[in-house]
Design an enzyme around this catalytic site. Structure first.
Site, short mmCIF file in Angstrom:
data_model
loop_
_atom_site.label_atom_id
_atom_site.label_comp_id
_atom_site.label_asym_id
_atom_site.label_seq_id
_atom_site.Cartn_x
_atom_site.Cartn_y
_atom_site.Cartn_z
N THR A 27 6.88 -8.01 -8.45
CA THR A 27 7.35 -8.47 -7.15
C THR A 27 8.64 -9.29 -7.22
O THR A 27 9.47 -9.21 -6.31
CB THR A 27 6.23 -9.31 -6.51
OG1 THR A 27 5.05 -8.49 -6.47
CG2 THR A 27 6.58 -9.75 -5.12
N CYS A 75 -5.24 1.28 -9.29
CA CYS A 75 -4.47 1.24 -8.05
C CYS A 75 -5.42 1.11 -6.87
O CYS A 75 -6.27 1.98 -6.64
CB CYS A 75 -3.63 2.49 -7.87
SG CYS A 75 -2.68 2.41 -6.33
N GLY A 86 2.72 -12.18 -10.82
CA GLY A 86 3.35 -13.38 -10.29
C GLY A 86 4.42 -14.01 -11.14
O GLY A 86 4.85 -15.13 -10.87
N ASN A 123 -3.31 -5.60 -12.44
CA ASN A 123 -2.85 -4.91 -11.25
C ASN A 123 -3.11 -5.84 -10.06
O ASN A 123 -3.49 -7.00 -10.25
CB ASN A 123 -3.57 -3.57 -11.08
CG ASN A 123 -2.69 -2.54 -10.38
OD1 ASN A 123 -1.99 -2.88 -9.43
ND2 ASN A 123 -2.73 -1.30 -10.83
N ALA A 149 0.87 -1.18 0.00
CA ALA A 149 0.00 0.00 0.00
C ALA A 149 0.90 1.22 0.00
O ALA A 149 0.94 1.99 0.95
CB ALA A 149 -0.91 -0.01 1.23
N ILE A 150 1.67 1.32 -1.09
CA ILE A 150 2.60 2.45 -1.20
C ILE A 150 1.79 3.74 -1.33
O ILE A 150 2.13 4.75 -0.71
CB ILE A 150 3.51 2.28 -2.45
CG1 ILE A 150 4.21 0.90 -2.45
CG2 ILE A 150 4.52 3.42 -2.55
CD1 ILE A 150 5.18 0.65 -1.34
N GLY A 151 0.74 3.70 -2.12
CA GLY A 151 -0.10 4.89 -2.26
C GLY A 151 0.44 5.89 -3.27
O GLY A 151 0.31 7.10 -3.08
N LEU A 152 1.00 5.37 -4.36
CA LEU A 152 1.41 6.22 -5.48
C LEU A 152 2.39 7.32 -5.09
O LEU A 152 2.34 8.42 -5.64
CB LEU A 152 0.19 6.83 -6.17
CG LEU A 152 -0.77 5.84 -6.82
CD1 LEU A 152 -1.89 6.59 -7.54
CD2 LEU A 152 -0.06 4.90 -7.80
C1 FMN Z 1 5.41 -2.33 -4.25
C2 FMN Z 1 4.54 -2.25 -5.47
C3 FMN Z 1 4.24 -1.01 -6.02
C4 FMN Z 1 3.42 -0.90 -7.15
N1 FMN Z 1 3.18 0.33 -7.70
C5 FMN Z 1 2.45 0.41 -8.85
C6 FMN Z 1 2.25 1.65 -9.50
O1 FMN Z 1 2.75 2.69 -9.08
N2 FMN Z 1 1.49 1.69 -10.64
C7 FMN Z 1 0.93 0.55 -11.15
O2 FMN Z 1 0.25 0.61 -12.18
N3 FMN Z 1 1.12 -0.66 -10.57
C8 FMN Z 1 1.86 -0.75 -9.43
N4 FMN Z 1 2.07 -1.98 -8.85
C9 FMN Z 1 1.48 -3.18 -9.48
C10 FMN Z 1 2.50 -3.92 -10.35
O3 FMN Z 1 2.91 -3.09 -11.41
C11 FMN Z 1 1.91 -5.21 -10.92
O4 FMN Z 1 0.78 -4.92 -11.71
C12 FMN Z 1 1.47 -6.18 -9.84
O5 FMN Z 1 2.35 -6.13 -8.74
C13 FMN Z 1 1.38 -7.62 -10.34
O6 FMN Z 1 2.60 -8.10 -10.81
P1 FMN Z 1 3.64 -8.94 -9.89
O7 FMN Z 1 2.87 -10.04 -9.26
O8 FMN Z 1 4.71 -9.39 -10.84
O9 FMN Z 1 4.16 -7.98 -8.86
C14 FMN Z 1 2.88 -2.08 -7.72
C15 FMN Z 1 3.19 -3.32 -7.15
C16 FMN Z 1 4.01 -3.43 -6.04
C17 FMN Z 1 4.30 -4.78 -5.48
#
Ligand code: FMN
Ligand code: FAD
Ligand code: FAD
Ligand code: FMN
Ligand code: FES
Ligand code: FES
EC number: 1.3.-.-
Lengths: 260, 313, 313, 260
Positions: free
Chosen positions: C266, C130, C244, C192, C70-73
């Site tokens: 991730t 988000c 994932g 997302n 929950a970084i919050g952009l």
């Molecule tokens: C720490 C963190 C920050 C994220 N920040 C953003 C973001 O700023 N904008 C966005 O579109 N997605 C954001 N995401 C989502 C990722 O881009 C991605 O869609 C999502 O984590 C699924 O992919 P993954 O399982 O490979 O992490 C964030 C994910 C994580 C874990």
């Protein structure tokens, strides 16, 4: 009775390419009586892999309270299992299912045991039981290639043994059925375990003339009959709702009992 | 002192732990492993009016910390369930929650009317959330108007309280929960599985014969917890929580979120003795955390006014 | 022979592997670990018109095979991103995909108009999904009408192709995809995070200060795969898949489902060298599976007529 | 430079209740220069635990190419780590962050080192560096109870050492601040690592009169500054959007630099 036990690794070794022989000891062995039954193994400690892996019992040693499995390290779970070291413990649920009944073969007669790849292991305990009962055994064992052949000498010690490999690098080139076709027709019973196409071929060729018993494989959840993951249709109701569970009604069925 | 007994509509539970529907059959197999009397309740496999074979195999696939299933509501049908399966469970002093399913509202009504008459069936669980059948199932579980309608129809004929099982595959879980509450639901069970999929590396085709399946296990726990947290604050009926419970700690987390009892599904496959183990561990854990009774945990995450007589944690 | 090059609207990719937005900042830190030139593209952190601090900490929690964030952009705002962050990436021969976010349609429009003028920004990624901000974000991503509107508004001002990032927290993902396609989206990125939650055993309170967070990592892969499978059959624009991905095998699975490129999120935290590793392993794996080029894998799960010149698997 | 290496376990032992001392060897040690930096550790092989665990470097031995950590086995990850056996490998990313700068203390002067629980370990390498620089050190180390006290003798060998325990089962009963309050005020610099309330107390009491350096803890994702998981507000813009990242700007900050 089905038990759950942390069993100790007595030995584990790679006996052919990616094929491991694993011997475990524990009180659960006293529950093991039938060849062709299997155990359900937790191959890791955490939630990954989440599901157990079904592996056949390939030898039972009641005196030493041990049993042996032979498996191929293929995916995540079996790979993890192959990394387990001596004296550590493995979580085993078993024995499960209904195996082969050696007693259907009569002393002095001949039984044909047909195995394909990782379907070979359960035939080993079966063959030992059959020879002990005075039954003559012939083994036809199919593998991919020379590197993956295992237990050839062990089976040979119990009876006539033919090996086939798909690429011809060892034994006869081709499939088990190529050898069986040219064998003398002296046997009365067939016991088989291996890929479904192999089982289907045996069923259609010998169902009418021999006693045929087939051990099936299916992806499993519980392994004990509760989740309905592993069902197959019965042959007398092939599109209806009659079913058998591979895990608890099988894995061994009489040919013609279920739809392969 | 009993730290675990819980009263819910129709259900007098010695403890709040019960196997989840579809993961325990009708109890026969697990009954060979341990005494089912220790369970809080048993949620039996879904029953439909007619017998069903379900989907072709493979029906299960593994995923990271989870599994996919596409059993397809295989069951022997209402008549056989009433004749064979439920009577066998009579030997146990455990309330049965009958999971009912169908392709149309009339199916739910038929099963509910009959099965709710069986003496050990103390509650119904309306499965409007099965992702693995073509008709019925999840279609009832994603539209609040339809969900309310089927709830009302079943309530009209059921002789026991009705719990509605919610699907997580929705944009707004609170709206769904409120709709079935308005339809007369006595309680909620949540969550059913998330729709998921896996492909075989070599063939490129789905591993499951049914193509898609329902994702369960620890992987989905954070989603279940979040939905129970949201719903428990928005409705006045109790929630039986489920989705990835493996340990006594997980049970407490579901209670904190807002659950009043829990069901254990997939974990029964990983460890067939998981329910007895959790039941044994819970009082120890509760004491360690400073609780006198598990009911003190319900909704603790959002209930600012919850009183904890003896909380030392 | 290049087995990995992929052409997508606005994007000329040496390979289809790119870090996912929010998991790679603006490339600075990972640039200290390896040469960013090897990447197919870079999806940079979300940019909003004004600088944002984001949510209070803790902002991350771990789950089984997954994590919640929950970084919050948090981001330095449009001006600083254009002045400091994007120019620094100019040294690399890698297309940048700018992730844009906001609280209202005008925010998206403002950021899109300006940032799409930056020379190395080859595409926009519209973050309407988000789950971790109170306004905007996911609200745009769960209503097809709103999603279409914001897509149209951004398309009207953007000088580069626009990819819309879909939220998995919806009942009907196909409807969302078709709405943004109708709004003029040049491509989709999905998925997302799933909304999830965890509680602390001792306090009973949420671990994340923001209470809920977005679930990512291998736990959600089956859900991502299923959604891409459904959407890729229903739209005519390409999909950049994510959710994932940890290994080269996972990449292939996303392609089978219908993706034309993928993003890795991730996994960068588990193994900061995961992107270079996957890029190195892909050609080997493709050969083993009998493919000449990764594009042959796209949609193989549903495309019965796909021709595979040299398939031996 | 930050490196990723599979490092070999030289030794691992439980040195107090649930407190483990782990020594690893590998070429990554040559990158370690500053006390107070940390490493990010993958504690299991699969995807569970998925995230790395940040652990401070507590001693660096360049001659033997080894470094040592001291950690508490608490949750899933650290428990797994504590089960790892000698000669197996651990996946380490590091060294990370900006640690303590011993050089801010001047030879002949006195530095006060304050540690709470698992905040104690990084002070050990720091104390060795300080004493080598000719700085006089006083250690005040706080623990829960006698069973969890560790490294008392090691610190004593370097300088004056006071132990506090919450339950009074060893050393002074109470918190580290109870001891500091009655210490002679001879030190010029304070280095501290431990729970946030302890750091806050030190900051508010000594920020104006001493040079105070605090090592912070925050839940982390990447550990290298890319994910924004571990940010804190800066003291001069406590509600604005100025920030520092604990993982890459810290974990050590000068008191008053960031909002605790
Ligand atoms: C720490 C963190 C920050 C994220 N920040 C953003 C973001 O700023 N904008 C966005 O579109 N997605 C954001 N995401 C989502 C990722 O881009 C991605 O869609 C999502 O984590 C699924 O992919 P993954 O399982 O490979 O992490 C964030 C994910 C994580 C874990
Ligand atoms: C009754 C029975 C007896 C068996 N006996 C043996 C034996 O003696 N030796 C041996 O090597 N193998 C045996 N198998 C096959 C063995 O269970 C699989 O090879 C093994 O489960 C694959 O796991 P993995 O971790 O390698 O693969 P993964 O790809 O990680 O497995 C993923 C999931 O699919 C399941 N699965 C994958 N392949 C199979 C398969 N062929 N059959 C059933 N489930 C599968 C796994 O159990 C797991 O749930 C037997 C299977 C059954 C049903
Ligand atoms: C810069 C830094 C240095 C540290 N040095 C040490 C040390 O030398 N010795 C030591 O014992 N501990 C140290 N810690 C704390 C240590 O990181 C946590 O105790 C550990 O991550 C907990 O993991 P777990 O597997 O036991 O718990 P779990 O409950 O399984 O952890 C779940 C998640 O929360 C995170 N987490 C939990 N507690 C903490 C915490 N206190 N700080 C940061 N993240 C946390 C974990 O990293 C993981 O992502 C340090 C933390 C930081 C930030
Ligand atoms: C193999 C299997 C079969 C299931 N069958 C049913 C069913 O018949 N009716 C139902 O309502 N839910 C069914 N479910 C869903 C579970 O009851 C439960 O809601 C879900 O699995 C989440 O819990 P878990 O993660 O503990 O398994 C089934 C789940 C599995 C894994
Ligand atoms: S595996 Fe569960 S019924 Fe056979
Ligand atoms: S942990 Fe990722 S920025 Fe600090």
């Amino acid at each position: 009775m089905i038990k759950n036990e942390a069993m100790k690794i007595v030995s584990q070794q790679e006996i052919a390419e990616s094929i491991y022989e694993l011997t475990l000891s524990g009180s659960l062995v006293s529950e093991m009586n039938q060849p062709g039954q299997f155990v359900h193994i937790k191959t890791g400690n955490g939630y990954e892999p989440l599901l157990r892996r079904p592996i056949s019992i390939s030898a039972i040693d009641k005196e030493n309270n041990t049993f042996t499995m032979v498996y191929r390290a293929e995916g995540k779970g079996t790979f993890l299992l192959s990394q387990a070291k001596n004296d550590t413990e493995i979580d085993v649920l078993g024995p499960l299912g209904n195996g082969f009944t050696p007693e259907v073969a009569i002393s002095g007669e001949t039984a044909l045991l047909v195995g394909g790849g990782i379907g070979v292991p359960p035939l080993y305990e079966l063959s030992k039981r059959l020879t002990k009962l005075g039954v003559n055994v012939i083994h036809v064992l199919g593998f991919q290639n020379a590197a993956t052949v295992f237990y050839e000498e062990k089976f040979r010690a119990l009876g006539e043994t033919y090996i086939t490999t798909v690429d011809g690098s060892h034994g006869t080139k081709g499939f088990v059925t190529d050898v069986i076709d040219i064998l003398s027709n002296s046997y009365t019973t067939i016991f088989a375990c291996g890929p479904t196409p192999m089982l289907r071929a045996l069923e259609s060729a010998y169902k009418e003339t021999k006693e045929v018993f087939l051990s099936l494989e299916e992806r499993m959840g519980c392994g004990i009959g509760a989740c309905f993951a592993c069902v197959c249709h019965t042959a007398d109701d092939p599109t209806g709702f009659q079913y058998k569970k591979v895990c608890s009604d099988g894995p061994v069925f009489r040919a013609g009992e279920v739809v392969l | 002192m009993n730290m675990l007994d819980i009263q819910l509509p129709g259900l007098d539970l010695k403890n709040p732990i019960m196997p989840a529907s579809g993961c325990f059959g009708f109890g026969k197999e697990f009954g060979n492993l341990y005494d089912l009397n220790i369970l809080g309740a048993i949620m039996v496999k879904a029953t439909t009016p007619e017998p069903r074979f379900g989907n072709p195999t493979p029906r299960v696939a593994e995923t990271s910390s989870g599994m996919l299933n596409a059993i397809g509501l295989q069951n022997p049908g209402l008549t056989n369930v009433m004749k064979d399966e439920l009577p066998r469970l009579n030997q146990f002093d455990v309330p049965i929650i009958a999971n009912i399913a169908g392709s149309q509202v009339e199916d739910y009504v038929t099963v509910a009317r009959e099965i709710s008459k069986v003496s050990n069936v103390k509650a119904l669980e309306l499965n409007i959330s099965c992702p693995n059948v073509k008709e019925g199932g999840i279609t009832f579980g994603t539209d609040p108007v339809v969900a309310r309608k089927v709830t009302e129809a079943v309530k009209a004929v059921s002789e026991v309280p009705v719990y509605v099982k919610l699907s997580p595959n929705v944009t707004n879980i609170v709206e769904m929960a409120q709709a079935v509450e308005a339809g007369g639901a006595d309680g909620l069970t949540m969550i059913n599985t998330l729709m998921g999929m896996r492909f075989d590396m070599k063939t490129g085709k789905p591993i499951l014969a049914n193509k898609t399946g329902g994702l369960s296990g620890p992987a989905i726990k954070p989603v279940a917890i979040r939905m129970i947290y949201e719903v428990s604050q928005a409705v006045n009926i109790p929630i039986i929580g489920m989705g990835g419970i493996m340990t006594a700690e997980d049970v407490i987390e579901f209670f904190y979120a807002g659950a009043s009892a829990v069901a254990v599904g997939t974990a029964n496959f990983t460890d067939p003795f998981v329910c007895p183990k959790i039941i044994e561990e819970l009082p120890v854990l509760l004491k360690k955390l400073g609780f006198n009774h598990i009911s003190e945990c319900t909704g603790r995450s959002w209930n600012k006014h919850a009183q904890f007589a003896n909380h030392r944690a």
